[in-house]
Design an enzyme around this catalytic site. Structure first.
Site, PDB file in Angstrom:
ATOM      1  N   ARG A  95       0.850  -1.182   0.000  1.00 13.78           N
ATOM      2  CA  ARG A  95       0.000   0.000   0.000  1.00 13.78           C
ATOM      3  C   ARG A  95       0.890   1.238   0.000  1.00 13.78           C
ATOM      4  O   ARG A  95       1.049   1.905   1.017  1.00 13.78           O
ATOM      5  CB  ARG A  95      -0.840  -0.048   1.279  1.00 13.78           C
ATOM      6  N   GLU A 152      18.603 -14.538  23.027  1.00 13.33           N
ATOM      7  CA  GLU A 152      18.874 -13.333  22.230  1.00 13.33           C
ATOM      8  C   GLU A 152      19.247 -12.201  23.168  1.00 13.33           C
ATOM      9  O   GLU A 152      18.725 -12.119  24.287  1.00 13.33           O
ATOM     10  CB  GLU A 152      17.636 -12.943  21.435  1.00 13.33           C
ATOM     11  N   LYS A 194      14.447 -12.919  25.209  1.00 12.26           N
ATOM     12  CA  LYS A 194      15.053 -11.689  24.667  1.00 12.26           C
ATOM     13  C   LYS A 194      15.778 -11.001  25.814  1.00 12.26           C
ATOM     14  O   LYS A 194      15.440 -11.195  26.980  1.00 12.26           O
ATOM     15  CB  LYS A 194      13.957 -10.776  24.128  1.00 12.26           C
ATOM     16  N   LYS A 207       5.895 -17.393   9.224  1.00 17.99           N
ATOM     17  CA  LYS A 207       5.311 -17.544  10.529  1.00 17.99           C
ATOM     18  C   LYS A 207       4.931 -16.172  11.072  1.00 17.99           C
ATOM     19  O   LYS A 207       5.467 -15.187  10.562  1.00 17.99           O
ATOM     20  CB  LYS A 207       6.271 -18.245  11.477  1.00 17.99           C
ATOM     21  N   ASP A 217       6.306 -17.150  19.577  1.00 15.31           N
ATOM     22  CA  ASP A 217       7.205 -16.584  18.570  1.00 15.31           C
ATOM     23  C   ASP A 217       8.263 -17.604  18.135  1.00 15.31           C
ATOM     24  O   ASP A 217       8.535 -17.728  16.943  1.00 15.31           O
ATOM     25  CB  ASP A 217       7.876 -15.323  19.143  1.00 15.31           C
ATOM     26  N   GLU A 254      -4.225  -2.251  -1.938  1.00 11.95           N
ATOM     27  CA  GLU A 254      -4.628  -2.947  -0.716  1.00 11.95           C
ATOM     28  C   GLU A 254      -4.829  -4.419  -1.082  1.00 11.95           C
ATOM     29  O   GLU A 254      -5.061  -4.762  -2.235  1.00 11.95           O
ATOM     30  CB  GLU A 254      -5.979  -2.411  -0.227  1.00 11.95           C
ATOM     31  N   PHE A 255      -4.838  -5.284  -0.049  1.00  9.64           N
ATOM     32  CA  PHE A 255      -4.984  -6.709  -0.324  1.00  9.64           C
ATOM     33  C   PHE A 255      -6.384  -7.063  -0.842  1.00  9.64           C
ATOM     34  O   PHE A 255      -6.562  -8.082  -1.497  1.00  9.64           O
ATOM     35  CB  PHE A 255      -4.656  -7.539   0.911  1.00  9.64           C
ATOM     36  N   ASP A 257      10.194 -21.830   8.127  1.00  7.06           N
ATOM     37  CA  ASP A 257      10.773 -21.793   9.466  1.00  7.06           C
ATOM     38  C   ASP A 257      12.246 -21.565   9.203  1.00  7.06           C
ATOM     39  O   ASP A 257      12.967 -22.506   8.835  1.00  7.06           O
ATOM     40  CB  ASP A 257      10.546 -23.112  10.206  1.00  7.06           C
ATOM     41  N   HIS A 258      12.691 -20.323   9.351  1.00  4.89           N
ATOM     42  CA  HIS A 258      14.019 -20.009   8.806  1.00  4.89           C
ATOM     43  C   HIS A 258      15.135 -20.766   9.538  1.00  4.89           C
ATOM     44  O   HIS A 258      16.240 -20.880   9.029  1.00  4.89           O
ATOM     45  CB  HIS A 258      14.265 -18.504   8.756  1.00  4.89           C
ATOM     46  N   HIS A 286      10.658 -22.727  15.816  1.00  3.90           N
ATOM     47  CA  HIS A 286      12.100 -23.022  15.761  1.00  3.90           C
ATOM     48  C   HIS A 286      12.527 -24.092  16.777  1.00  3.90           C
ATOM     49  O   HIS A 286      13.214 -25.056  16.435  1.00  3.90           O
ATOM     50  CB  HIS A 286      12.928 -21.762  16.018  1.00  3.90           C
ATOM     51  N   LYS A 339      19.178 -22.845   8.226  1.00  2.00           N
ATOM     52  CA  LYS A 339      20.523 -22.608   8.753  1.00  2.00           C
ATOM     53  C   LYS A 339      21.393 -23.846   8.535  1.00  2.00           C
ATOM     54  O   LYS A 339      20.955 -24.976   8.776  1.00  2.00           O
ATOM     55  CB  LYS A 339      20.457 -22.280  10.255  1.00  2.00           C
TER      56      LYS A 339
HETATM   57  C1  BG6 Z   1      12.204 -14.904  14.445  1.00  2.00           C
HETATM   58  C2  BG6 Z   1      11.501 -14.307  15.631  1.00  2.00           C
HETATM   59  O1  BG6 Z   1      11.491 -16.000  13.953  1.00  2.00           O
HETATM   60  O2  BG6 Z   1      13.501 -15.310  14.821  1.00  2.00           O
HETATM   61  C3  BG6 Z   1      12.296 -13.177  16.221  1.00  2.00           C
HETATM   62  O3  BG6 Z   1      10.222 -13.831  15.239  1.00  2.00           O
HETATM   63  C4  BG6 Z   1      13.725 -13.600  16.500  1.00  2.00           C
HETATM   64  O4  BG6 Z   1      11.692 -12.684  17.411  1.00  2.00           O
HETATM   65  C5  BG6 Z   1      14.324 -14.250  15.262  1.00  2.00           C
HETATM   66  O5  BG6 Z   1      14.474 -12.452  16.861  1.00  2.00           O
HETATM   67  C6  BG6 Z   1      15.704 -14.800  15.550  1.00  2.00           C
HETATM   68  O6  BG6 Z   1      16.281 -15.279  14.375  1.00  2.00           O
HETATM   69  P1  BG6 Z   1      17.835 -15.555  14.296  1.00  2.00           P
HETATM   70  O7  BG6 Z   1      18.029 -16.182  12.976  1.00  2.00           O
HETATM   71  O8  BG6 Z   1      18.518 -14.225  14.451  1.00  2.00           O
HETATM   72  O9  BG6 Z   1      18.170 -16.458  15.442  1.00  2.00           O
END
Ligand code: BG6
Length: 513
Positions: free
Chosen positions: A68, A243, A365, A175, A262, A110-111, A204-205, A267, A209
């Protein structure tokens, strides 16, 4: 260039049976919804550039932003340019950038705006004609889940979700996938109304890794670990994702979600599944999902969640020489928010391999430092011929998979201290990626975006995994909702005292990585 019927592109110059050859995406384009967001700027756009820079994208690759904003194509290209300059992993090269920028388009809207989706459809057709994207497009939903239904239905309505013969359409979903089981099921239903299961790639990043993919290599490409990877030898497992950052500018996303939803739901439970699973029949998506699912289904929560789960919230404190504010003082957070920024949980994997072995998960965190690791802690030797005074400094053997930032693996064991007595002390043996390999680790998002374009689903959790994970977390969240507030912990420390007490009751300690 040629494409197989399965939608997997094969470069005719390469022998596809040679797995050492680079995997290069075929003709394709990527449409990002939510292109003005943090994730897009910090991760997705730089990852696209890094892939192009490594020669892993096809020459006509195209990137379409949808948002947007009152932008022209060149404004979008400028935003991508700035993001790449700031966050890309590989050096900036003018010729790579120029080629990539030629394939950038922006669609404002907009969506729920039909006109905008019509324009998106025209843009996709135009790119097919002008850049040879061959009808192959991935739609990346980097937007809050409440917009998923609207966006996927709009894609359907405007004929964007259906591929024509010989080409593919895929949906990439970020996510959080829902905030509990019921909402995840609803979202899944909507997504599957439009896309077939093999068209959907859930991010799921952590699975992107290198160190996470290496869990399976460590376990199943070697002979020496697997025989002791079970309840006969393992005392417990600790999975930590700590973190040092706070919530930054993400109050809108984070508040009401909290640490467990989160990162534990996705993860950490994925790390648990990879650590605990049986050897898959093959390294393909079906086999991997089947084994991960068995673990998630076997997870058992302790009966007394009050004693075996902890949530915390950071209060102001000193971190890295700087006084940082507490969660309740963060911009956009109400002063009575009950959101957890720390969560710890004891689980069991109730099967023949793991019965009775606790898995302790924790995340937070504003903790002491940024570190993610999986520590498999072994039982003590059943008998020692040495005098107890000789071994008093001896801990338990441990194998620690250092996911980040100091990527590698550590094995801890006892060794004789040089000298005239038989004193034994802990030492470590280390493998560090940086020392053993000259190859660089790509960013998780580079790997995952490339896999989407290649149609390789190995590193993407399936619907069932997402739902099973919510089944694990829902009772914990429900318990917390009805049992007071999170305990405050000082920023820069290792979390609430209750978390230490939780392990102390079991006669154990958290590692201080
Ligand atoms: C995300 C979370 O999926 O992963 C964040 O939503 C978090 O809150 C992040 O900071 C951490 O990713 P990484 O790759 O830096 O460990």
């Amino acid at each position: 260039m040629s494409a197989t019927t399965a939608g997997q592109w094969v470069n005719p110059l390469l022998d596809p049976s040679d797995r050492r050859l680079p995997r290069i995406a075929g003709p394709s384009g990527l449409v990002i919804f939510g292109v003005t967001g943090d994730l897009s700027r910090k991760k997705l756009m730089p990852a696209v550039y890094d892939l192009a820079n490594r020669g892993l994208l096809p020459p006509g690759f195209s990137l379409v932003g949808f948002a947007r904003r009152d932008w022209e194509h060149q404004d979008f290209a400028q935003v991508v340019h700035d993001a790449v300059r700031e966050h890309a992993r590989t050096p900036f090269r003018e010729e790579v950038w120029r080629q990539l920028a030629e394939g950038m388009r922006f669609v404002p809207g907009e969506f729920d705006d039909d006109k905008a989706f019509k324009q998106l459809r025209e843009t996709v057709d135009e790119l097919d004609a002008a850049r040879g994207t061959s009808g192959n497009f991935a739609f990346y939903l980097s937007v809050p889940p409440k917009f998923f239904p609207t966006v996927v239905r709009q894609l359907k309505r405007h004929g964007l979700s259906d591929a024509s013969e010989g080409s593919w359409r895929r949906a990439v979903i970020e996510k959080p996938f829902g905030h509990d089981l019921a909402s995840a099921e609803e979202l899944n239903q909507v997504v599957h109304e439009v896309f077939a299961p093999d068209q959907v790639f859930r991010i799921d990043h952590y699975l992107g890794k290198e160190t996470v993919q290496n869990i399976l290599a460590l376990r199943f490409a070697n002979q020496m670990f697997e025989p002791i990877w079970n309840r006969s030898y393992v005392d417990h497992v600790q999975i930590t994702m700590a973190e040092d950052i706070g919530i930054g500018g993400r109050a809108g996303y984070y508040d009401g979600i909290g640490a467990a939803r989160d990162v534990i739901q996705n993860h950490l439970l994925q790390l648990l599944a990879l650590t605990a699973m049986e050897e898959p029949a093959g390294f393909d998506a079906e086999s991997l999902v089947a084994e991960k699912l068995k673990v998630l289904k076997a997870v058992k929560l302790p009966a007394d969640l009050g004693a075996h789960s902890v949530r915390g919230q950071y209060a102001a404190g000193w971190q890295g020489g700087e006084l940082v504010r507490g969660y309740l003082e963060e911009e956009g957070i109400s002063s009575d928010s009950g959101t957890d920024t720390y969560a710890a949980l004891k689980l069991e994997v109730d099967n023949r391999r793991w019965a009775g072995v606790p898995f302790y998960l924790r995340t937070g965190k504003r903790l002491g430092r940024r570190v993610t690791e999986i520590a498999v802690v072994f039982q003590r030797a059943p008998h020692s011929p040495f005098d107890t005074t000789d071994t008093q400094e001896l801990g338990q053997n441990a194998l620690v998979i250092r996911v980040q930032p100091d990527e590698g693996i550590t094995v801890r064991f006892g060794s004789k201290v040089p000298g005239t007595s038989m004193e034994i002390r802990d030492v470590t043996m280390d493998f560090a990626y940086g020392e053993s390999f000259t190859e660089e680790s790509p960013e998780a998002y580079e790997r995952l975006i490339l896999d989407v374009l290649l149609g390789d689903a190995n590193l993407f959790p399936r619907t069932e995994e997402v739902e099973e994970s919510w089944k694990i977390l829902d009772p914990v969240e429900n318990y917390w909702d009805t049992h007071g507030r999170p305990e405050q912990y000082t920023a820069g420390t290792w979390g609430p005292k209750a978390a230490d007490d939780m392990l102390a009751r079991d006669g154990r300690n958290w590692r201080r990585p």
